[in-house]
Write a protein that holds these residues in place. Structure first.
Motif, PDB file in Angstrom:
ATOM      1  N   MET A 336       0.924  -1.219  -0.093  1.00 59.19           N
ATOM      2  CA  MET A 336       0.102  -0.009   0.030  1.00 59.19           C
ATOM      3  C   MET A 336       0.960   1.420  -0.019  1.00 59.19           C
ATOM      4  N   SER A 337       2.048   1.120   0.436  1.00 59.56           N
ATOM      5  CA  SER A 337       2.893   2.459   0.433  1.00 59.56           C
ATOM      6  C   SER A 337       3.050   3.187  -0.909  1.00 59.56           C
ATOM      7  N   LEU A 338       3.006   2.631  -2.169  1.00 55.56           N
ATOM      8  CA  LEU A 338       3.252   3.218  -3.301  1.00 55.56           C
ATOM      9  C   LEU A 338       1.976   3.804  -3.658  1.00 55.56           C
ATOM     10  N   GLY A 339       0.847   3.216  -3.374  1.00 55.43           N
ATOM     11  CA  GLY A 339      -0.420   3.591  -3.511  1.00 55.43           C
ATOM     12  C   GLY A 339      -0.918   4.864  -2.720  1.00 55.43           C
ATOM     13  N   MET A 340      -0.396   4.955  -1.393  1.00 53.45           N
ATOM     14  CA  MET A 340      -0.329   6.009  -0.669  1.00 53.45           C
ATOM     15  C   MET A 340       0.282   7.070  -1.264  1.00 53.45           C
ATOM     16  N   VAL A 341       1.538   7.250  -1.669  1.00 54.37           N
ATOM     17  CA  VAL A 341       2.348   7.998  -2.377  1.00 54.37           C
ATOM     18  C   VAL A 341       1.735   8.575  -3.623  1.00 54.37           C
ATOM     19  N   GLN A 342       0.999   7.559  -4.221  1.00 53.60           N
ATOM     20  CA  GLN A 342       0.291   8.158  -5.587  1.00 53.60           C
ATOM     21  C   GLN A 342      -0.923   9.117  -5.077  1.00 53.60           C
ATOM     22  N   SER A 343      -1.547   8.591  -4.190  1.00 57.86           N
ATOM     23  CA  SER A 343      -2.673   9.405  -3.637  1.00 57.86           C
ATOM     24  C   SER A 343      -2.282  10.883  -3.269  1.00 57.86           C
ATOM     25  N   LEU A 344      -0.994  10.956  -2.595  1.00 59.38           N
ATOM     26  CA  LEU A 344      -0.759  12.057  -1.916  1.00 59.38           C
ATOM     27  C   LEU A 344      -0.284  12.923  -3.061  1.00 59.38           C
ATOM     28  N   ILE A 345       0.486  12.545  -4.089  1.00 54.74           N
ATOM     29  CA  ILE A 345       1.112  13.169  -5.111  1.00 54.74           C
ATOM     30  C   ILE A 345      -0.185  13.814  -5.967  1.00 54.74           C
ATOM     31  N   SER A 346      -1.265  12.808  -6.293  1.00 50.12           N
ATOM     32  CA  SER A 346      -2.479  13.574  -7.040  1.00 50.12           C
ATOM     33  C   SER A 346      -3.091  14.619  -6.145  1.00 50.12           C
ATOM     34  N   GLY A 347      -3.140  14.112  -4.795  1.00 50.11           N
ATOM     35  CA  GLY A 347      -3.934  15.066  -4.046  1.00 50.11           C
ATOM     36  C   GLY A 347      -3.132  16.603  -4.090  1.00 50.11           C
ATOM     37  N   ILE A 348      -2.252  16.553  -3.983  1.00 42.23           N
ATOM     38  CA  ILE A 348      -1.314  17.679  -4.264  1.00 42.23           C
ATOM     39  C   ILE A 348      -1.805  18.780  -5.491  1.00 42.23           C
ATOM     40  N   GLY A 349      -1.885  17.790  -6.588  1.00 38.05           N
ATOM     41  CA  GLY A 349      -2.395  18.262  -7.860  1.00 38.05           C
ATOM     42  C   GLY A 349      -3.708  18.990  -7.845  1.00 38.05           C
ATOM     43  N   ILE A 350      -4.669  18.022  -7.023  1.00 34.49           N
ATOM     44  CA  ILE A 350      -5.914  18.458  -6.970  1.00 34.49           C
ATOM     45  C   ILE A 350      -5.895  19.741  -6.214  1.00 34.49           C
ATOM     46  N   VAL A 351      -5.346  19.878  -5.036  1.00 33.20           N
ATOM     47  CA  VAL A 351      -5.319  21.179  -4.320  1.00 33.20           C
ATOM     48  C   VAL A 351      -4.622  22.479  -5.230  1.00 33.20           C
ATOM     49  N   LEU A 352      -3.541  22.091  -5.891  1.00 32.26           N
ATOM     50  CA  LEU A 352      -2.992  23.043  -6.753  1.00 32.26           C
ATOM     51  C   LEU A 352      -3.963  23.553  -7.902  1.00 32.26           C
ATOM     52  N   ALA A 353      -4.706  22.561  -8.332  1.00 36.97           N
ATOM     53  CA  ALA A 353      -5.545  22.916  -9.483  1.00 36.97           C
ATOM     54  C   ALA A 353      -6.747  23.856  -9.162  1.00 36.97           C
ATOM     55  N   ILE A 354      -7.154  24.188  -7.978  1.00 33.98           N
ATOM     56  CA  ILE A 354      -8.162  25.116  -7.665  1.00 33.98           C
ATOM     57  C   ILE A 354      -7.745  26.594  -7.948  1.00 33.98           C
ATOM     58  N   PRO A 355      -6.536  27.004  -7.404  1.00 35.57           N
ATOM     59  CA  PRO A 355      -6.305  28.286  -7.788  1.00 35.57           C
ATOM     60  C   PRO A 355      -5.728  28.513  -9.217  1.00 35.57           C
ATOM     61  N   LEU A 356      -5.111  27.420  -9.593  1.00 36.69           N
ATOM     62  CA  LEU A 356      -4.760  27.596 -11.115  1.00 36.69           C
ATOM     63  C   LEU A 356      -6.039  27.851 -12.046  1.00 36.69           C
ATOM     64  N   ALA A 357      -6.888  26.965 -11.928  1.00 39.67           N
ATOM     65  CA  ALA A 357      -7.984  26.973 -12.795  1.00 39.67           C
ATOM     66  C   ALA A 357      -8.905  28.414 -12.532  1.00 39.67           C
ATOM     67  N   SER A 358      -8.966  28.800 -11.004  1.00 46.66           N
ATOM     68  CA  SER A 358      -9.682  30.003 -10.889  1.00 46.66           C
ATOM     69  C   SER A 358      -8.862  30.985 -11.272  1.00 46.66           C
ATOM     70  N   GLY A 359      -7.645  31.269 -11.200  1.00 43.60           N
ATOM     71  CA  GLY A 359      -6.851  32.253 -11.518  1.00 43.60           C
ATOM     72  C   GLY A 359      -6.611  32.270 -13.220  1.00 43.60           C
ATOM     73  N   LEU A 360      -6.485  31.496 -13.896  1.00 46.40           N
ATOM     74  CA  LEU A 360      -6.546  31.399 -15.166  1.00 46.40           C
ATOM     75  C   LEU A 360      -7.666  31.665 -15.815  1.00 46.40           C
ATOM     76  N   THR A 361      -8.880  31.175 -15.215  1.00 46.91           N
ATOM     77  CA  THR A 361     -10.250  31.586 -15.725  1.00 46.91           C
ATOM     78  C   THR A 361     -10.376  33.393 -15.692  1.00 46.91           C
ATOM     79  N   ALA A 362     -10.170  33.714 -14.355  1.00 44.16           N
ATOM     80  CA  ALA A 362     -10.429  35.027 -13.999  1.00 44.16           C
ATOM     81  C   ALA A 362      -9.535  35.926 -15.094  1.00 44.16           C
ATOM     82  N   LEU A 363      -8.169  35.550 -15.570  1.00 45.19           N
ATOM     83  CA  LEU A 363      -7.377  36.463 -16.236  1.00 45.19           C
ATOM     84  C   LEU A 363      -7.910  36.233 -17.637  1.00 45.19           C
TER      85      LEU A 363
END
Length: 373
Positions: A336-363
């Motif tokens: 499960m360790s690699l699956g956990m690492v993948q989940s964390l990395i993808s979770g980081i992408g999900i969090v970062l996508a919020i300001p990116l999508a919002s900011g790029l749309t606003a611009l």
């Protein structure tokens, strides 16, 4: 009741009837496709069950094994028409075997000899798999119509692209796996978003947010790996990999993160473009804050879905490790360790996508108000 009646009236009955007829023809064809296989296929005509016997291993795992005597006929190849008698052993758990019944088909290995012996190899599963695929396709076409057809087209194209990438990776002996799948990530994004959204400003914003979010999550993961010297990341659990596991793991994580980030970016950008159409007077700051609120509402469920996908596939092997006397820590590390690492990395992408999508749309959305499409 009125709403239900209106919904029923909107169901395209001609489309449903056509799909049922086409699906039925395909299923009948698959049921009689034995001649297309080179490996001999036997249809079971009679089954004789032996007496069950209980088995226990050193860790007190109990199971029951039963011997079957199968009699059947070969349906294809040069041995077509030959009758076979095969012994099959199955367990109650059926983790590595299968209990055969009359009428089922199985792939066999024939050993030419005086008594014409054969060994059963595997169950023929093309009919149930085809049925499930047809069911999914029919549901998409009936309920989503053109959108469902577009989704199917994107899946088909992406499948072909993925196959090409795998072939290129094999041709390079796995030395260029990160380069190949990085290019595939970009192509996946472009093809999928063009098919779904068309070549519009909305598609360009979603594409930029998706690629930037995926890239940022992978780069942050590499930074963390460098700082921690990858302690706790057990690449040896990828025991069946025949090439360097680290770049392959990163490529796998990249594709997984791409799907999650694209899903969230599409939801946020589409909602903001719709909001702008309804309220053209919104400022860029208001659009950005609205995107933040939308992202926060979908982030939690998306993170959980991603976690369940990555971790759920490891449960069977983890349980097998635990059943064979391994500790929780070792079972988690190896499964499960690699699956956990993948989940964390993808979770980081999900969090970062919020300001990116919002900011790029606003611009981008306010550059030309007439193009809020």
């Amino acid at each position: 009741m009125i709403l239900v009646q209106k919904w029923i009236d909107k169901i395209p009955w001609k489309l449903i009837l056509g799909l049922i007829i086409v699906s039925g023809v395909i299923l009948v064809g698959v049921m009689h496709d034995d001649g297309l296989y080179q490996q001999p296929i036997m249809q079971v005509q009679s089954v004789t069950e032996g007496k069950p016997s209980k088995t226990n291993d050193e860790f007190q795992n109990a199971d029951t094994q039963t011997n079957q005597t199968l009699k059947g006929v070969v349906l294809n190849g040069k041995y077509r028409g030959h009758r076979l008698t095969i012994t099959n052993t199955y367990s109650t758990s059926q983790t590595m075997d299968h209990r055969y019944r009359v009428g089922e088909k199985a792939f066999v290995v024939i050993h030419p000899s005086e008594d014409f012996r054969a060994t059963i190899q595997d169950y023929k599963r093309d009919v149930p798999i085809t049925f499930l695929v047809l069911l999914a396709v029919c549901l998409l076409l009936v309920f989503l119509k053109l959108s469902g057809l577009t989704a199917l087209l994107s899946i088909g194209i992406n499948t072909i692209l993925f196959y090409i990438a795998v072939m290129l990776n094999g041709h390079s002996q796995g030395t260029q796996v990160l380069l190949v799948f990085s290019i595939l990530t970009v192509v996946f994004s472009v093809v999928t978003l063009i098919l779904i959204l068309g070549f519009t400003r909305q598609m360009m914003v979603t594409l930029a947010s998706t690629l930037l979010g995926t890239l940022a999550s992978i780069l942050l993961a590499l930074v963390v790996f460098a700082l921690t010297h990858e302690r706790g990341v057990y690449y040896e659990s990828m025991q069946y990999v025949t090439q360097l596991p680290r770049p392959l793991f990163l490529a796998e994580t990249m594709i997984g993160s791409l799907g999650a980030v694209m899903d969230e970016s599409t939801d946020i950008v589409s909602s903001l473009f719709a909001l702008k159409r309804e309220r053209p007077d919104l400022s860029r700051l208001q659009i950005f804050k609205s995107g933040q609120q939308i992202g926060k509402s979908i982030m939690g469920p998306l993170l959980n879905v991603l976690f369940f996908i990555f971790m759920g596939e490891t449960i069977p092997m983890a349980l097998l490790f635990l059943k064979n006397g391994n500790t929780w820590g070792y079972s988690f590390s190896m499964n499960m360790s690699l699956g956990m690492v993948q989940s964390l990395i993808s979770g980081i992408g999900i969090v970062l996508a919020i300001p990116l999508a919002s900011g790029l749309t606003a611009l981008w959305i306010d550059r030309k108000r007439s193009e809020v499409k």
